[in-house]
Design a protein around this motif. Structure first.
Motif, mmCIF file in Angstrom:
data_model
loop_
_atom_site.group_PDB
_atom_site.id
_atom_site.type_symbol
_atom_site.label_atom_id
_atom_site.label_comp_id
_atom_site.label_asym_id
_atom_site.label_seq_id
_atom_site.Cartn_x
_atom_site.Cartn_y
_atom_site.Cartn_z
ATOM 1 N N ASP A 1 7.916 2.637 -5.649
ATOM 2 C CA ASP A 1 7.636 3.970 -6.170
ATOM 3 C C ASP A 1 7.385 4.889 -4.978
ATOM 4 O O ASP A 1 7.025 4.438 -3.890
ATOM 5 C CB ASP A 1 6.393 3.921 -7.069
ATOM 6 C CG ASP A 1 6.136 5.242 -7.777
ATOM 7 O OD1 ASP A 1 7.084 6.042 -7.927
ATOM 8 O OD2 ASP A 1 4.986 5.474 -8.179
ATOM 9 N N GLY A 2 7.555 6.175 -5.186
ATOM 10 C CA GLY A 2 7.256 7.098 -4.101
ATOM 11 C C GLY A 2 8.009 8.406 -4.216
ATOM 12 O O GLY A 2 8.641 8.698 -5.244
ATOM 13 N N PHE A 3 7.924 9.177 -3.153
ATOM 14 C CA PHE A 3 8.451 10.538 -3.155
ATOM 15 C C PHE A 3 9.243 10.815 -1.877
ATOM 16 O O PHE A 3 8.946 10.265 -0.818
ATOM 17 C CB PHE A 3 7.307 11.554 -3.245
ATOM 18 C CG PHE A 3 6.444 11.387 -4.454
ATOM 19 C CD1 PHE A 3 6.807 11.940 -5.677
ATOM 20 C CD2 PHE A 3 5.272 10.646 -4.385
ATOM 21 C CE1 PHE A 3 6.008 11.770 -6.802
ATOM 22 C CE2 PHE A 3 4.467 10.470 -5.501
ATOM 23 C CZ PHE A 3 4.836 11.034 -6.714
ATOM 24 N N GLU A 4 10.227 11.704 -2.013
ATOM 25 C CA GLU A 4 10.880 12.317 -0.860
ATOM 26 C C GLU A 4 10.557 13.804 -0.932
ATOM 27 O O GLU A 4 10.682 14.418 -1.990
ATOM 28 C CB GLU A 4 12.382 12.028 -0.876
ATOM 29 C CG GLU A 4 12.654 10.542 -0.643
ATOM 30 C CD GLU A 4 14.121 10.149 -0.714
ATOM 31 O OE1 GLU A 4 14.591 9.480 0.212
ATOM 32 O OE2 GLU A 4 14.787 10.489 -1.712
ATOM 33 N N ILE A 5 10.122 14.344 0.191
ATOM 34 C CA ILE A 5 9.573 15.703 0.225
ATOM 35 C C ILE A 5 10.373 16.542 1.215
ATOM 36 O O ILE A 5 10.540 16.152 2.376
ATOM 37 C CB ILE A 5 8.090 15.683 0.662
ATOM 38 C CG1 ILE A 5 7.298 14.681 -0.188
ATOM 39 C CG2 ILE A 5 7.475 17.077 0.553
ATOM 40 C CD1 ILE A 5 5.984 14.255 0.450
ATOM 41 N N TYR A 6 10.864 17.690 0.743
ATOM 42 C CA TYR A 6 11.670 18.583 1.561
ATOM 43 C C TYR A 6 10.889 19.874 1.753
ATOM 44 O O TYR A 6 10.511 20.530 0.786
ATOM 45 C CB TYR A 6 13.010 18.881 0.874
ATOM 46 C CG TYR A 6 13.774 17.638 0.503
ATOM 47 C CD1 TYR A 6 14.723 17.100 1.360
ATOM 48 C CD2 TYR A 6 13.538 16.983 -0.710
ATOM 49 C CE1 TYR A 6 15.425 15.947 1.029
ATOM 50 C CE2 TYR A 6 14.232 15.828 -1.051
ATOM 51 C CZ TYR A 6 15.177 15.320 -0.176
ATOM 52 O OH TYR A 6 15.861 14.171 -0.509
ATOM 53 N N LYS B 1 0.849 -1.203 0.000
ATOM 54 C CA LYS B 1 0.000 0.000 0.000
ATOM 55 C C LYS B 1 0.880 1.247 0.000
ATOM 56 O O LYS B 1 1.298 1.718 -1.037
ATOM 57 C CB LYS B 1 -0.950 -0.039 1.195
ATOM 58 C CG LYS B 1 -1.935 -1.216 1.136
ATOM 59 C CD LYS B 1 -2.764 -1.297 2.401
ATOM 60 C CE LYS B 1 -3.686 -2.521 2.359
ATOM 61 N NZ LYS B 1 -4.439 -2.670 3.632
ATOM 62 N N ALA B 2 1.154 1.776 1.186
ATOM 63 C CA ALA B 2 2.034 2.944 1.289
ATOM 64 C C ALA B 2 2.484 3.135 2.727
ATOM 65 O O ALA B 2 1.772 2.768 3.669
ATOM 66 C CB ALA B 2 1.329 4.208 0.795
ATOM 67 N N GLY B 3 3.659 3.719 2.868
ATOM 68 C CA GLY B 3 4.199 4.031 4.186
ATOM 69 C C GLY B 3 4.765 5.438 4.202
ATOM 70 O O GLY B 3 5.283 5.930 3.193
ATOM 71 N N LEU B 4 4.654 6.097 5.362
ATOM 72 C CA LEU B 4 5.182 7.454 5.524
ATOM 73 C C LEU B 4 6.317 7.425 6.544
ATOM 74 O O LEU B 4 6.158 6.941 7.662
ATOM 75 C CB LEU B 4 4.079 8.411 5.992
ATOM 76 C CG LEU B 4 4.488 9.882 6.124
ATOM 77 C CD1 LEU B 4 4.915 10.470 4.772
ATOM 78 C CD2 LEU B 4 3.351 10.721 6.727
ATOM 79 N N LEU C 1 7.292 9.344 1.340
ATOM 80 C CA LEU C 1 6.037 8.607 1.136
ATOM 81 C C LEU C 1 6.317 7.559 0.075
ATOM 82 O O LEU C 1 6.614 7.897 -1.076
ATOM 83 C CB LEU C 1 4.936 9.566 0.692
ATOM 84 C CG LEU C 1 3.559 8.943 0.410
ATOM 85 C CD1 LEU C 1 2.983 8.277 1.651
ATOM 86 C CD2 LEU C 1 2.588 9.998 -0.132
ATOM 87 N N GLN C 2 6.256 6.282 0.463
ATOM 88 C CA GLN C 2 6.717 5.197 -0.393
ATOM 89 C C GLN C 2 5.653 4.109 -0.513
ATOM 90 O O GLN C 2 4.952 3.824 0.452
ATOM 91 C CB GLN C 2 7.998 4.598 0.195
ATOM 92 C CG GLN C 2 9.142 5.595 0.342
ATOM 93 C CD GLN C 2 9.861 5.858 -0.962
ATOM 94 O OE1 GLN C 2 10.496 4.969 -1.534
ATOM 95 N NE2 GLN C 2 9.776 7.098 -1.448
ATOM 96 N N GLY C 3 5.597 3.502 -1.696
ATOM 97 C CA GLY C 3 4.669 2.397 -1.898
ATOM 98 C C GLY C 3 3.826 2.609 -3.140
ATOM 99 O O GLY C 3 3.755 3.714 -3.692
ATOM 100 N N PRO C 4 3.138 1.554 -3.597
ATOM 101 C CA PRO C 4 2.372 1.635 -4.846
ATOM 102 C C PRO C 4 1.254 2.670 -4.827
ATOM 103 O O PRO C 4 0.833 3.142 -5.881
ATOM 104 C CB PRO C 4 1.817 0.219 -5.031
ATOM 105 C CG PRO C 4 2.014 -0.480 -3.732
ATOM 106 C CD PRO C 4 3.148 0.184 -3.042
#
Length: 367
Positions: free
Chosen positions: A197-202, A45-48, A148-151
């Motif tokens: 897949d996912g994002f890194e947010i600054y 799913k997704a993880g933060l 925020l990582q995951g499909p």
């Protein structure tokens, strides 16, 4: 734990039931609901992740590209604006100072995102080699960083912004992304440390907590979970993503550690350690990082010796019971003469030598 540093997200930990530990002088969550549950949540799913402890160093000025080209192993001149690059920084003997991401925000404007424990060391190393026309600033205290990582990462984050996140391709980023209910804009990068897949947010550290709350709320219907350091490690390990202090160190070169793709020795520009690394790429290193799967019952842990007969041929850099594979596996840096896939070796687990075989890596690859 009162002397430990805390990220701007720390007040949220208690709400989500975090168990915290001292991680390099930071009071960080090792787990929330449990390592295996968090691992599977990220894969399915997704993880933060709160990774605000990571370091950020700005390198700017008219000579910044030439300076970085001298300092790091990858080819910075290939970077376009709004593109990120994975690289290493080395000592003259080829040993690794650190591995990190370089973000090109504009011509002559770069952001280096470095490992938390290495921030001061990296900054000092850069300053030691500083040239005219370059400004170097440690801006770590200015940023909160969330991953925020995951499909389901894109669909969750898209709820909070009018920017089209599908336009951000792998190792690209957008600057000045606005989020509903959050004061500051952010850098949103399609990168991560999980194999998903996912994002890194600054974002400005004063808006970090508000962004965390907004993402957790947006992701609740999709089963988003907060993720601690424990699952962060098992996720990156399965994807064969190097961890400084284990796969990489001052005594382990990027070529030995299997990140030779980030070492560009054919460029005309010299960088620190280039001679040694070029020789290793040409002749092959004497040691190589391999995957090992236990045949006997036992878990290969960091630092355990790897043997053939009575001869120590290397050591385990990382190891665990893989939550995805449900197998006991490890990464080991061993003599290249014994590194062929299928070879059987022994791992010294306490007082016992347990059999293992050399297997391909990564252990997990997103389908």
């Amino acid at each position: 734990m009162a002397d430990l540093k805390r990220t701007p997200i720390f007040p949220e930990y208690e709400k989500w039931g975090a168990k915290t530990v001292d991680f390099g002088g930071w009071d960080l969550p090792v787990q929330f609901s449990g390592i295996k549950e968090e691992h599977h949540a990220t894969r399915e799913k997704a993880g933060l992740f709160d990774v605000s402890h990571m370091g950020e160093i700005e390198v700017t000025g008219e000579s910044s590209e030439a300076f970085l080209q001298k300092m790091v192993t990858n080819n910075v001149t290939k970077l376009n604006i709004n593109q990120a690059q994975y690289t290493a920084m080395c000592y003259p003997d080829g040993g690794t100072v650190d591995d990190f991401l370089v973000y090109k925000r504009d011509d002559n404007d770069y952001l280096l995102v470095v490992n938390a424990a290495n921030t001061e060391k990296d900054y000092d190393w850069l300053k030691e080699h500083q040239i005219d026309g370059v400004s170097i600033e440690n801006v770590s205290d200015q940023y909160a960083q969330l991953a925020l990582q995951g499909p389901l990462a894109e669909s969750i984050l898209q709820k909070l912004t009018d920017d089209d996140l599908s336009e951000i391709k792998f190792f690209r980023f957008k600057d000045d992304v606005s989020f509903t209910g959050v004061n500051h804009t952010a850098i949103v990068s399609r990168t991560g440390y999980t194999g998903e897949d996912g994002f890194e947010i600054y974002i400005d550290q004063s808006s970090g907590r508000a962004l965390w709350q907004a993402i957790m709320e947006a992701g609740e219907p999709e089963g988003l979970q907060p993720i601690g350091l424990g699952a962060r490690d098992t996720l990156r390990f399965e994807a064969n993503l190097a961890l400084y202090g284990q796969e990489l160190s001052k005594d382990i070169t990027p070529v030995e550690a299997g990140i030779g793709f980030a070492v560009k020795v054919k460029t005309e520009d010299d960088f620190i350690g280039k001679d040694v690394l070029a020789k290793q790429k040409q002749d092959g290193p004497g040691r190589r990082l391999v995957g090992v799967e236990m045949l006997d019952k036992g878990i290969p842990r960091h630092g355990y010796d790897v043997l053939v007969g009575d001869e120590v041929i290397g050591f385990v850099t990382s190891g665990t019971q893989s939550p995805t594979l449900d197998k006991n596996v490890g990464l080991a840096l061993i003599d290249v003469n014994h590194a062929e896939e299928g070879n059987v070796v022994s791992v010294q687990v306490r007082k016992r030598q347990l059999e293992a075989k050399i297997v391909p890596t990564p252990f997990y690859k997103r389908g």
